[in-house]
Design a protein around this motif. Structure first.
Motif, PDB file in Angstrom:
ATOM      1  N   SER A  40      56.634  72.364  42.207  1.00  0.00           N
ATOM      2  CA  SER A  40      57.084  72.196  43.589  1.00  0.00           C
ATOM      3  C   SER A  40      55.903  71.910  44.520  1.00  0.00           C
ATOM      4  O   SER A  40      56.026  71.120  45.463  1.00  0.00           O
ATOM      5  CB  SER A  40      57.856  73.425  44.073  1.00  0.00           C
ATOM      6  OG  SER A  40      57.033  74.565  44.073  1.00  0.00           O
ATOM      7  N   ARG A  44      55.444  68.328  46.636  1.00  0.00           N
ATOM      8  CA  ARG A  44      55.222  68.288  48.090  1.00  0.00           C
ATOM      9  C   ARG A  44      53.900  67.592  48.428  1.00  0.00           C
ATOM     10  O   ARG A  44      53.829  66.815  49.382  1.00  0.00           O
ATOM     11  CB  ARG A  44      55.239  69.703  48.661  1.00  0.00           C
ATOM     12  CG  ARG A  44      55.074  69.743  50.153  1.00  0.00           C
ATOM     13  CD  ARG A  44      56.223  69.057  50.851  1.00  0.00           C
ATOM     14  NE  ARG A  44      56.050  69.137  52.291  1.00  0.00           N
ATOM     15  CZ  ARG A  44      56.404  68.188  53.143  1.00  0.00           C
ATOM     16  NH1 ARG A  44      57.001  67.098  52.700  1.00  0.00           N
ATOM     17  NH2 ARG A  44      56.187  68.335  54.418  1.00  0.00           N
ATOM     18  N   GLU A  47      54.148  63.909  48.443  1.00  0.00           N
ATOM     19  CA  GLU A  47      54.847  63.421  49.637  1.00  0.00           C
ATOM     20  C   GLU A  47      53.926  63.344  50.852  1.00  0.00           C
ATOM     21  O   GLU A  47      54.024  62.415  51.647  1.00  0.00           O
ATOM     22  CB  GLU A  47      56.035  64.323  49.968  1.00  0.00           C
ATOM     23  CG  GLU A  47      57.125  64.322  48.935  1.00  0.00           C
ATOM     24  CD  GLU A  47      58.168  65.418  49.167  1.00  0.00           C
ATOM     25  OE1 GLU A  47      59.133  65.453  48.393  1.00  0.00           O
ATOM     26  OE2 GLU A  47      58.015  66.225  50.101  1.00  0.00           O
ATOM     27  N   TYR A 108      54.717  75.781  46.410  1.00  0.00           N
ATOM     28  CA  TYR A 108      55.336  75.379  47.678  1.00  0.00           C
ATOM     29  C   TYR A 108      56.727  75.966  47.680  1.00  0.00           C
ATOM     30  O   TYR A 108      57.508  75.761  46.745  1.00  0.00           O
ATOM     31  CB  TYR A 108      55.389  73.860  47.820  1.00  0.00           C
ATOM     32  CG  TYR A 108      55.988  73.429  49.138  1.00  0.00           C
ATOM     33  CD1 TYR A 108      55.225  73.470  50.296  1.00  0.00           C
ATOM     34  CD2 TYR A 108      57.313  73.013  49.224  1.00  0.00           C
ATOM     35  CE1 TYR A 108      55.765  73.095  51.522  1.00  0.00           C
ATOM     36  CE2 TYR A 108      57.855  72.640  50.441  1.00  0.00           C
ATOM     37  CZ  TYR A 108      57.079  72.684  51.582  1.00  0.00           C
ATOM     38  OH  TYR A 108      57.618  72.312  52.789  1.00  0.00           O
ATOM     39  N   SER A 110      60.298  76.677  49.924  1.00  0.00           N
ATOM     40  CA  SER A 110      61.103  76.266  51.069  1.00  0.00           C
ATOM     41  C   SER A 110      62.346  77.145  51.136  1.00  0.00           C
ATOM     42  O   SER A 110      63.039  77.334  50.134  1.00  0.00           O
ATOM     43  CB  SER A 110      61.503  74.801  50.909  1.00  0.00           C
ATOM     44  OG  SER A 110      62.263  74.378  52.006  1.00  0.00           O
TER      45      SER A 110
END
Length: 139
Positions: A40, A44, A47, A108, A110
């Motif tokens: 993860s 990210r 991105e 990461y 969320s």
């Protein structure tokens, strides 16, 4: 009583200074120190790091428990930096900070109220606060 408390505090401070000096001196002699980078986190970073930047993780004094993780996007590599992950999803940690988080995973996370990078499963951390960015070192 006050004298005894001052002696205990002074001994604790001296012990922390010795540990910090030991960590600084032993880093270059211990190249196998590393962190893991979760999928993860790499997703990210792919991105957001489109301009050659990377995630810099540092450990600083402060926070509720004595030390805290700091996460920044950076483009400048330093001489004492170690790199983890891949070219498009790179995590960089300086040698001294790596002494305090070796064996942990950069993740990461969320959720509904927040999203961000975090350090999980740090085998060198004894306890942390509820914010997740502050910790104390096992002695």
């Amino acid at each position: 009583m006050a004298f005894l408390l001052r002696q205990v505090a002074r001994t604790g401070i001296q012990r922390n200074l010795i540990l910090m000096r030991h960590a600084s001196a032993s880093t270059s002699a211990n190249p196998e120190l590393s962190v893991q980078v979760s999928e993860s986190c790499m997703k990210r970073l792919r991105e957001i790091c489109v301009d050659g930047s990377f995630l810099r993780v540092t450990v600083e004094g402060g926070g509720c428990s004595g030390f805290q993780y700091k996460f920044d996007l950076d483009k400048q590599l330093n001489e004492d930096d170690r790199q983890f992950g891949e070219d498009q999803a790179k995590v960089v940690i300086d040698n001294i900070s790596l002494e305090y988080c070796s064996g942990a995973t950069v993740d990461y996370h969320s959720e509904l109220i927040r999203a961000g990078f975090r350090m999980v499963a740090n085998p060198l951390a004894e306890q942390g606060c509820s914010c997740g960015s502050s910790f104390s070192i096992k002695l």
